[in-house]
Design a protein around this motif. Structure first.
Motif, mmCIF file in Angstrom:
data_model
loop_
_atom_site.group_PDB
_atom_site.id
_atom_site.type_symbol
_atom_site.label_atom_id
_atom_site.label_comp_id
_atom_site.label_asym_id
_atom_site.label_seq_id
_atom_site.Cartn_x
_atom_site.Cartn_y
_atom_site.Cartn_z
ATOM 1 N N TYR A 55 0.859 -1.186 0.000
ATOM 2 C CA TYR A 55 0.000 0.000 0.000
ATOM 3 C C TYR A 55 0.894 1.235 0.000
ATOM 4 O O TYR A 55 1.882 1.292 0.721
ATOM 5 C CB TYR A 55 -0.937 0.009 1.201
ATOM 6 C CG TYR A 55 -1.971 1.101 1.082
ATOM 7 C CD1 TYR A 55 -3.139 0.884 0.370
ATOM 8 C CD2 TYR A 55 -1.747 2.358 1.632
ATOM 9 C CE1 TYR A 55 -4.082 1.890 0.224
ATOM 10 C CE2 TYR A 55 -2.685 3.370 1.495
ATOM 11 C CZ TYR A 55 -3.840 3.131 0.787
ATOM 12 O OH TYR A 55 -4.764 4.137 0.629
ATOM 13 N N ASN A 56 0.523 2.215 -0.808
ATOM 14 C CA ASN A 56 1.374 3.384 -1.003
ATOM 15 C C ASN A 56 0.709 4.635 -0.441
ATOM 16 O O ASN A 56 -0.346 5.045 -0.900
ATOM 17 C CB ASN A 56 1.658 3.557 -2.502
ATOM 18 C CG ASN A 56 2.727 4.578 -2.780
ATOM 19 O OD1 ASN A 56 3.228 5.235 -1.886
ATOM 20 N ND2 ASN A 56 3.070 4.714 -4.034
ATOM 21 N N TYR A 57 1.350 5.212 0.558
ATOM 22 C CA TYR A 57 0.944 6.497 1.117
ATOM 23 C C TYR A 57 1.778 7.534 0.374
ATOM 24 O O TYR A 57 2.986 7.637 0.594
ATOM 25 C CB TYR A 57 1.212 6.533 2.619
ATOM 26 C CG TYR A 57 0.528 5.388 3.358
ATOM 27 C CD1 TYR A 57 -0.677 5.602 4.016
ATOM 28 C CD2 TYR A 57 1.079 4.112 3.366
ATOM 29 C CE1 TYR A 57 -1.317 4.553 4.680
ATOM 30 C CE2 TYR A 57 0.449 3.065 4.023
ATOM 31 C CZ TYR A 57 -0.745 3.295 4.679
ATOM 32 O OH TYR A 57 -1.378 2.255 5.323
ATOM 33 N N TYR A 70 2.846 11.324 -1.043
ATOM 34 C CA TYR A 70 2.852 12.740 -0.679
ATOM 35 C C TYR A 70 3.656 13.512 -1.711
ATOM 36 O O TYR A 70 4.813 13.188 -1.977
ATOM 37 C CB TYR A 70 3.404 12.923 0.741
ATOM 38 C CG TYR A 70 2.516 12.212 1.728
ATOM 39 C CD1 TYR A 70 1.362 12.819 2.198
ATOM 40 C CD2 TYR A 70 2.783 10.907 2.104
ATOM 41 C CE1 TYR A 70 0.504 12.149 3.054
ATOM 42 C CE2 TYR A 70 1.933 10.222 2.959
ATOM 43 C CZ TYR A 70 0.791 10.855 3.426
ATOM 44 O OH TYR A 70 -0.060 10.173 4.255
ATOM 45 N N THR A 127 7.778 -0.562 7.389
ATOM 46 C CA THR A 127 7.443 0.386 6.335
ATOM 47 C C THR A 127 8.703 0.643 5.510
ATOM 48 O O THR A 127 9.819 0.384 5.955
ATOM 49 C CB THR A 127 6.936 1.734 6.894
ATOM 50 O OG1 THR A 127 7.958 2.315 7.706
ATOM 51 C CG2 THR A 127 5.662 1.560 7.697
ATOM 52 N N ASN A 171 7.040 8.696 -0.701
ATOM 53 C CA ASN A 171 6.157 7.536 -0.676
ATOM 54 C C ASN A 171 6.530 6.635 0.490
ATOM 55 O O ASN A 171 7.710 6.341 0.702
ATOM 56 C CB ASN A 171 6.294 6.728 -1.970
ATOM 57 C CG ASN A 171 5.894 7.532 -3.184
ATOM 58 O OD1 ASN A 171 4.781 7.448 -3.638
ATOM 59 N ND2 ASN A 171 6.813 8.344 -3.710
ATOM 60 N N THR A 210 5.523 2.872 1.977
ATOM 61 C CA THR A 210 4.802 1.639 1.668
ATOM 62 C C THR A 210 4.839 0.681 2.856
ATOM 63 O O THR A 210 5.707 0.794 3.729
ATOM 64 C CB THR A 210 5.379 0.922 0.430
ATOM 65 O OG1 THR A 210 6.712 0.509 0.715
ATOM 66 C CG2 THR A 210 5.367 1.818 -0.798
ATOM 67 N N GLU A 228 -4.933 -0.036 3.121
ATOM 68 C CA GLU A 228 -4.543 1.082 3.987
ATOM 69 C C GLU A 228 -4.676 0.705 5.449
ATOM 70 O O GLU A 228 -5.627 0.053 5.858
ATOM 71 C CB GLU A 228 -5.422 2.304 3.709
ATOM 72 C CG GLU A 228 -5.067 3.494 4.582
ATOM 73 C CD GLU A 228 -5.954 4.703 4.364
ATOM 74 O OE1 GLU A 228 -5.615 5.769 4.897
ATOM 75 O OE2 GLU A 228 -6.992 4.590 3.677
ATOM 76 N N LYS A 285 -5.236 2.618 8.721
ATOM 77 C CA LYS A 285 -5.626 3.956 9.208
ATOM 78 C C LYS A 285 -4.718 4.426 10.336
ATOM 79 O O LYS A 285 -4.447 5.618 10.463
ATOM 80 C CB LYS A 285 -7.087 3.952 9.676
ATOM 81 C CG LYS A 285 -8.075 3.654 8.581
ATOM 82 C CD LYS A 285 -8.247 4.835 7.673
ATOM 83 C CE LYS A 285 -9.394 4.548 6.700
ATOM 84 N NZ LYS A 285 -9.547 5.555 5.698
ATOM 85 N N THR A 331 -1.757 5.935 8.681
ATOM 86 C CA THR A 331 -2.123 7.244 8.123
ATOM 87 C C THR A 331 -2.115 8.296 9.222
ATOM 88 O O THR A 331 -1.606 9.408 9.030
ATOM 89 C CB THR A 331 -3.504 7.187 7.442
ATOM 90 O OG1 THR A 331 -3.463 6.218 6.398
ATOM 91 C CG2 THR A 331 -3.897 8.533 6.859
ATOM 92 N N GLU A 348 0.074 11.607 9.045
ATOM 93 C CA GLU A 348 -0.617 12.895 8.947
ATOM 94 C C GLU A 348 -1.180 13.299 10.307
ATOM 95 O O GLU A 348 -1.796 12.470 10.969
ATOM 96 C CB GLU A 348 -1.775 12.792 7.947
ATOM 97 C CG GLU A 348 -1.347 12.423 6.558
ATOM 98 C CD GLU A 348 -2.532 12.133 5.639
ATOM 99 O OE1 GLU A 348 -3.688 12.449 5.997
ATOM 100 O OE2 GLU A 348 -2.290 11.578 4.565
#
Length: 129
Positions: free
Chosen positions: A32-34, A36, A65, A81, A83, A90, A92, A95, A99
């Motif tokens: 999964y790619n966060y 920015y 990660t 990025n 991952t 995702e 949460k 995340t 963020e």
């Protein structure tokens, strides 16, 4: 620039561009790619990535990660990025660890949380920053 490569001909330019274009698919295949898309002063690129790695290792111990980045040296645009290798949904909690920390870090560096790809729908609540 301390170190760099300048294409010597069209073939080398194409090869270099192919490497750049392969970044997104490779990162996507990792997990999964966060993603920015931020803008910070060029001398801050390395420190920003290292700071995020440190922040994650201290504040997110659920799973591993990987932090990967590339950018545009000329305009200060950094594609950062994060991952979760082998996990494609995702988390949460992750995340929430990223963020607003990443956006606060960008602001501390006199950068912008919105770079090449614009603000989008997900960053609207961070505008007051």
């Amino acid at each position: 620039v301390v170190n760099g490569i300048l294409a010597q001909d069209g073939k080398q330019m194409e090869e270099m561009w192919n490497i750049r274009e392969s970044c997104n698919p490779i990162v996507k295949a990792d997990g999964y790619n966060y993603k920015y898309d931020i803008s910070i002063p060029i001398p801050e690129f390395y420190d920003m990535v290292e700071e995020m790695k440190d922040h994650l290792s201290t504040n997110y111990t659920t799973r591993s990660t990987r932090t990967v980045s590339w950018g545009h040296v000329i305009d200060g645009n950094l594609h950062l990025n994060i991952t979760t290798p082998g996990i494609f949904t995702e988390d949460k909690t992750l995340t929430e660890v990223i963020e607003p920390y990443i956006f606060e870090s960008v602001i501390r560096r006199n950068g912008s949380i919105s770079a090449e790809h614009g603000l989008g729908q997900c960053k609207n609540n961070y505008l007051p920053m």
